[in-house]
Design a protein around this motif. Sequence first.
Motif: not given
Length: 115
Positions: A1-4, A31-35, A90-99, A101-104
């Motif tokens: 399991q991966v958690q961000l 971790i590949n690309t993060m955003a 102003s917004a909800v900011y989300y973290c995204n990571a490519n681990i 070859y899956q995106y979390y």
Amino acid sequence: QVQLVESGGGLVQSGGSLMLSCAASGNIFSINTMAWYRQAPGKQRELVAGITSGGTPNYADSVKGRFTISRDNAKNTMYLQMNSLKPEDSAVYYCNANIRYQYYWGQGTQVTVSS
């Protein structure tokens, strides 16, 4: 399991600064690309900034010159330094990571900029 897990959001006045963090944990080899993405009420989620595993950043035009994305690969953590904040940030900011070859996605952190 991966958690961000994101942290660092809050309420700030226009012109102020905040730093967001995103910590990845779990079954991670690399971790590949993060955003960072953000979503304001009634709007689609949009890309704010991304960073490759080698540290090459890219930014949305709306945040260029104000936001800085970075990462610490040893800590599996990504950051977003946000300066000169505007109410439209102003917004909800989300973290995204490519681990592997899956995106979390993280759960999001609220950023509110008052005028």
